[in-house]
Design an enzyme around this catalytic site. Structure first.
Site, mmCIF file in Angstrom:
data_model
loop_
_atom_site.group_PDB
_atom_site.id
_atom_site.type_symbol
_atom_site.label_atom_id
_atom_site.label_comp_id
_atom_site.label_asym_id
_atom_site.label_seq_id
_atom_site.Cartn_x
_atom_site.Cartn_y
_atom_site.Cartn_z
ATOM 1 N N HIS A 72 58.048 -12.437 -106.044
ATOM 2 C CA HIS A 72 56.818 -13.292 -106.111
ATOM 3 C C HIS A 72 55.712 -12.685 -107.047
ATOM 4 O O HIS A 72 55.245 -11.563 -106.981
ATOM 5 C CB HIS A 72 56.228 -13.564 -104.643
ATOM 6 C CG HIS A 72 56.726 -14.578 -103.982
ATOM 7 N ND1 HIS A 72 56.322 -15.124 -102.936
ATOM 8 C CD2 HIS A 72 58.238 -14.838 -103.708
ATOM 9 C CE1 HIS A 72 57.304 -15.842 -102.320
ATOM 10 N NE2 HIS A 72 58.229 -15.599 -102.659
ATOM 11 N N TYR A 199 47.619 -18.650 -98.736
ATOM 12 C CA TYR A 199 46.396 -18.042 -97.708
ATOM 13 C C TYR A 199 45.376 -19.132 -97.718
ATOM 14 O O TYR A 199 44.804 -19.306 -98.723
ATOM 15 C CB TYR A 199 45.990 -16.757 -98.117
ATOM 16 C CG TYR A 199 46.750 -15.739 -98.035
ATOM 17 C CD1 TYR A 199 47.760 -15.294 -99.015
ATOM 18 C CD2 TYR A 199 46.873 -14.596 -97.211
ATOM 19 C CE1 TYR A 199 49.009 -14.275 -98.993
ATOM 20 C CE2 TYR A 199 47.589 -13.867 -96.745
ATOM 21 C CZ TYR A 199 48.659 -13.463 -97.930
ATOM 22 O OH TYR A 199 49.373 -12.433 -97.722
ATOM 23 N N PRO A 291 47.057 -7.708 -90.570
ATOM 24 C CA PRO A 291 48.212 -8.202 -91.247
ATOM 25 C C PRO A 291 47.908 -9.088 -92.663
ATOM 26 O O PRO A 291 48.675 -9.052 -93.498
ATOM 27 C CB PRO A 291 48.926 -9.242 -90.360
ATOM 28 C CG PRO A 291 48.048 -9.844 -89.344
ATOM 29 C CD PRO A 291 46.941 -8.644 -89.227
ATOM 30 N N LYS A 295 49.935 -5.195 -95.362
ATOM 31 C CA LYS A 295 50.173 -3.811 -95.821
ATOM 32 C C LYS A 295 50.769 -2.533 -94.780
ATOM 33 O O LYS A 295 51.171 -1.620 -95.331
ATOM 34 C CB LYS A 295 48.665 -2.957 -96.097
ATOM 35 C CG LYS A 295 48.086 -3.572 -97.292
ATOM 36 C CD LYS A 295 48.692 -3.072 -98.592
ATOM 37 C CE LYS A 295 48.324 -3.926 -99.790
ATOM 38 N NZ LYS A 295 49.413 -4.065 -100.487
ATOM 39 N N TYR A 382 46.739 -5.997 -103.665
ATOM 40 C CA TYR A 382 48.066 -6.786 -103.049
ATOM 41 C C TYR A 382 49.353 -6.191 -103.454
ATOM 42 O O TYR A 382 50.260 -5.823 -102.659
ATOM 43 C CB TYR A 382 47.874 -8.199 -103.450
ATOM 44 C CG TYR A 382 48.739 -8.865 -102.527
ATOM 45 C CD1 TYR A 382 48.004 -9.867 -101.313
ATOM 46 C CD2 TYR A 382 50.082 -9.280 -102.515
ATOM 47 C CE1 TYR A 382 48.651 -10.535 -100.478
ATOM 48 C CE2 TYR A 382 50.735 -9.828 -101.595
ATOM 49 C CZ TYR A 382 50.239 -10.615 -100.704
ATOM 50 O OH TYR A 382 50.849 -11.292 -99.927
#
Ligand code: APR
Ligand code: PHB
Length: 389
Positions: A72, A199, A291, A295, A382
């Site tokens: 991704h 998200y 979450p 991580k 990220y």
């Protein structure tokens, strides 16, 4: 029984440590309180940083990950009725790999079996002893018989509720924040809504559209801490998810029966230090992140990456790695704690902060998706901060 390193816990941290030590020629035995099926039945996150993929490669267990994992190059952020892409690849040159933690665990278990490495499952009353001296022990019962493992070191990879951190509780300082909500997760054999993770910040609460494969999806809804998964029918879940996502996402949502539904609480937690003589803590035994940003598994992997190297160096004659273990881990852990706390604070509904808090989130999200500097800060955290040399 005698081994060089006794590992308590056969989650991803313990199993990966075992694989890395095997590669380095260090002997280890794993002691786990549950059965292999129970360990494989737990559904958890599924986003791997490149540093984690590199460690799995180093451990020789990444063949299936490379064949089946999904690369991704970004994520979608949804808020105030619009969708924005954060392009990790353009901003950092890096990507993440979507591959379930359950599959990572399965690959590590298989590799252990293939190499004939010893794992004791269903051990009862596990306890750790004498790690202040040179001859630590792990004791447990197996089928009613008392067993002892004598070792040089103990690795406490036994998760948040394990016995290792509890055994040094009086020597530990704990830093903690418990959030007033959890994530209700649903797994289904349906194609994902989008080719990337979405998200969403929504007035009804946070939601996340994630996936495990091109045919299997994972979705989450923010719910109050005291909610129960049994209260949610599949239909109620899908209806609520549709309300909390961008209309284009709601339109392409394919629903189906749930394979699993459960609620996970959200917590930030760090125990310092992570070394006590010849006992080391690693993974969830030492720290928990909420979450948001995925991580948890990545931190567990970097802890055991540092620990495997430190132990191999010890047997080659240098104790620098084990002496620096706790500080080196904690520097990376606190940065991941900061990122996970920030991303959680940005994306969830916090009723107690009121309308002002919501305005602040909108202002920050607006800045985030229009400023290259702000987008890069999200992207580089990220995809994962680099490991220290
Ligand atoms: N004795 C032996 N084993 C134990 C004991 C004990 N007293 N207590 C717990 N265990 C085992 C658990 O049954 C579990 O299999 O230790 C293992 C810990 O595994 P995890 O909880 O998966 O923790 P870790 O390996 O650190 O993995 C971290 O898991 O929770 C996620 O977000 C987290 O993705 C991250 C990853
Ligand atoms: C998941 O797929 O389970 C997942 C993905 C991303 C997150 C958390 C969980 O931030």
């Amino acid at each position: 029984m005698r081994t060089q390193v006794a590992i308590v816990g056969a989650g991803p941290a313990g199993l990966l440590l075992g694989a890395l030590l095997h590669r380095a020629g260090v002997d280890a035995v794993i002691v786990e309180q549950r059965s292999p099926d129970y360990v494989l039945g737990r559904i958890r996150a599924g986003v791997l940083e490149q540093t984690t993929v590199d460690l799995l490669d180093q451990a020789g267990v990444a063949q299936r990950l490379h064949a089946e994992g999904l690369l991704h190059g970004g994520i979608e952020l949804s808020f105030a009725g619009s969708l924005h892409r954060i392009d990790f690849k353009a901003l950092t040159g890096k990507q993440v790999t979507v591959y379930g933690q359950t599959e990572v665990t399965r690959d590590l278990m298989q590799a252990r079996a293939d190499h004939g490495l010893k794992t004791v499952y269903e051990a009862e009353h596990v306890s750790v002893h004498d790690f202040d001296g040179a001859k630590p022990q792990v004791r447990f019962q197996l089928g009613g018989r008392n067993e002892v493992i004598e070792c040089d070191f103990i690795a406490g990879c036994d998760g948040f509720h394990g016995v290792c951190r509890a055994s040094v509780a009086s020597a530990i300082e704990v830093f903690e924040r418990v959030y007033p909500f959890g994530w209700l997760g649903l797994l289904s054999e349906t194609p994902p809504v989008s080719h990337e993770l979405v998200y969403s910040n929504h007035p009804r609460g946070f939601s996340l559209c994630s996936m495990r494969s091109p045919t299997r999806s994972r979705y989450y809804l923010q719910v109050p801490s005291d909610d129960k998964a049994e209260r949610w029918s599949d239909d109620a879940f899908w209806d609520e998810l549709r309300r909390r996502v961008h209309p284009s996402v709601a339109e392409s949502l394919v629903t189906g029966p749930s394979l699993e539904k459960s609620i996970a609480p959200l917590r930030s937690f760090v125990a310092e230090p992570m070394r006590f003589g010849r006992l080391f803590l690693a993974g969830d035994a030492a720290h928990i992140v909420p979450p948001t940003g995925a991580k948890g598994l990545n931190l567990a992997a970097s802890d055991v990456g540092y620990l495997a190297r430190a132990l191999a160096e010890h047997y080659a004659g240098s104790d620098e790695g084990i002496d620096g273990y706790s500080e080196r881990c904690l520097r990376r852990i606190w940065r991941a704690e900061r990122f996970s706390w920030w991303f959680t604070s940005l994306m969830h509904d916090f009723p107690e902060t009121g309308a002002f808090g919501h305005k602040m989130q909108m202002a920050e999200l607006g800045y985030l998706v229009t400023s290259q500097a702000a987008s890069t800060a999200l992207a580089e955290n990220y995809v994962g901060l680099p490991l220290e040399a």
